[in-house]
Design an enzyme around this catalytic site. Structure first.
Site: not given
Ligand code: IFM
Length: 450
Positions: A73, A117, A162, A288, A290, A348
């Site tokens: 990706r 992006h 995002e 995504n 985290y 992500e």
């Molecule tokens: O690096 C970023 C990415 O560009 C978008 N999602 C979160 C990642 C980590 O912060």
């Protein structure tokens, strides 16, 4: 735990890795302007050179092949295709992505491009940026150029990465380009982004009739800070903002009621015509993930009147984000229930840690390996519980420009020496290659350097 056709990949984004900022006729983006403005990024770092992927993409594709990635990706830089964001197409930019895609296909790696992006052409920001509805039309025209150029070879596409970050960090908190700080601009930007997504999907159906397309949204598992009804309500408001702001309009046709009541007239109205575009069916949803958000009521705050709280003693990454793998299963199940079981990809997931390479560039990044493993297990549980998860892209293929944090934060499974541009797979990359080769078996960790 994972189906046989599960797509294992890694992700990057144009401004974070390409460099070549002034090469091949590329125009200026808001991130060029922002990162060159003193005080906006750590150390004044910029993406001018980054990982020099613009010149080294062939080597990088070989690296991906050596790891056994099924898919890659990446994002297309709008100002490389249309330097001013409109009109004239830059042939050298088209050639660059064409060669990248051909190299991937030759290596039997599925290219999964994202159209946007975060690198809006500066000229469009000068004309009002994302808060200006017309930017959605410019985006549709750009998407048209890209689909015509590559739609014959590439099937799987992502419209936006995002949108929450684009609108919130770019136009409200000002931590990201273009650095504006206005709630009205932020909410208008969000609305235009939704329209842009819909218009791109509309063009796609005509130009790439056999392809698949979706959006990538950043989501979080949201928990209340206590069992009080005030904190529960605060968590619901944050969930509506964090997870529902973009996905409710796309899948349910309107903004969450909670956001309408909090923001009132400042939140644009989704008209019938807007709704038709925004809800055009997509083929999958990229998420995504985290960390989680723990939220408390904050009566003295503005707007949402919420405050993020951290869990004492919880493990965190170098970003200060709590490591909370269970939240991945939780949010996958939440989205599955709320939006009638969409096909999902984790587009992500990954972590930055403070780590030091030895003299040979070797990084024994056991914490990242453990982070990924725990999140893979959580994703596998979600599949067992009925989530239609089809693939997983680790963030990131290699260390890169982490926006306002510059080169200070390393998310890569491959180490990049920014002085020499030598790439060295970390322990996590070698482990990930084994996971892929074994069809998703998660072997016990080893503390030994591989
Ligand atoms: O690096 C970023 C990415 O560009 C978008 N999602 C979160 C990642 C980590 O912060």
């Amino acid at each position: 735990m994972f189906p046989e056709d599960f797509l294992w990949g890694a992700a990057t984004a144009a401004y974070q890795i390409e460099g070549g900022a002034r090469d091949g006729g590329r125009g200026t983006s808001i991130w060029d302007t922002f990162s060159h403005t003193p005080g906006k990024t750590f150390n004044g770092d910029t993406g001018d050179l980054a990982c020099d992927h613009f010149h080294r993409f062939r080597e990088d594709v070989k690296l991906m092949k050596s790891l056994g990635l099924h898919a890659y990706r990446f994002s297309i830089s709008w100002p490389r295709i249309q330097p001013d964001g409109t009109g004239t197409v830059n042939a050298a930019g088209v050639d660059f992505y064409s060669e990248l895609m051909d190299s991937l296909l030759e290596a039997e790696i599925v290219p999964v491009p994202t159209l946007y992006h975060w690198d809006l052409p500066q000229k469009l920001e000068d004309g009002g940026g994302w808060p200006n509805r017309e930017t959605a039309d410019r985006f549709a025209d750009y998407a048209d150029v890209v689909f015509r150029a590559f739609g014959d070879r590439v099937n799987q596409w992502i419209t936006l990465n995002e949108p929450w970050c684009v609108a919130h960090l770019g136009y409200f908190s000002g931590e990201h380009a273009p650095g504006r700080k206005s709630l009205g601009d932020c909410l208008s930007a969000g609305h235009t982004l939704l329209l842009a997504h819909g218009k791109a999907v509309e063009r796609f159906r005509t130009l790439v009739p056999n392809g698949t397309i979706g959006i990538t949204d950043n989501v979080a598992a949201v928990h209340p800070a206590s069992s009080s009804s005030e904190d529960f309500a605060a968590a619901s408001r944050w969930d509506a903002y964090m997870n529902g702001w973009f996905l409710d309009p796309i899948f349910l046709g309107d903004y969450p009621d909670l956001l309408k009541s909090v923001f009132g007239d400042i939140l644009p109205t989704i008209t019938e015509a807007d709704r038709k575009l925004i809800t055009l069916p997509t083929d999958f949803l990229g998420i995504n993930y985290y960390s989680r958000s723990i939220m408390a009521d904050d009566p003295s705050g503005d707007g949402l009147k919420v405050r993020g709280v951290s869990q004492p003693d919880a493990p965190v990454t170098a970003m200060g984000w709590e490591i909370y793998p269970d939240g991945l299963r939780e949010i996958l199940e939440q989205l599955t229930a709320r939006y009638a079981k969409p096909a999902l990809y984790i587009t992500e997931n990954g972590a930055a840690f403070d780590e030091v390479a030895d003299g040979d560039g070797v990084v024994n990044d056991i914490p990242r390996l453990e982070y990924l493993k725990a999140h893979f297990i959580s994703a596998g549980e979600a599949i067992q519980n009925g989530v239609n998860l089809k693939g997983y892209f680790v963030w990131s293929l290699m260390d890169n420009f982490e926006w306002a944090f510059g080169y200070d934060r390393r998310f890569g499974i491959v180490h990049v020496d920014y002085g020499t541009q030598i790439r060295t797979p970390k322990a996590s990359a070698k482990w990930y290659a084994e996971v892929i080769a074994s069809g998703g078996q998660l072997k016990q960790r080893t503390n030994e350097r591989p």
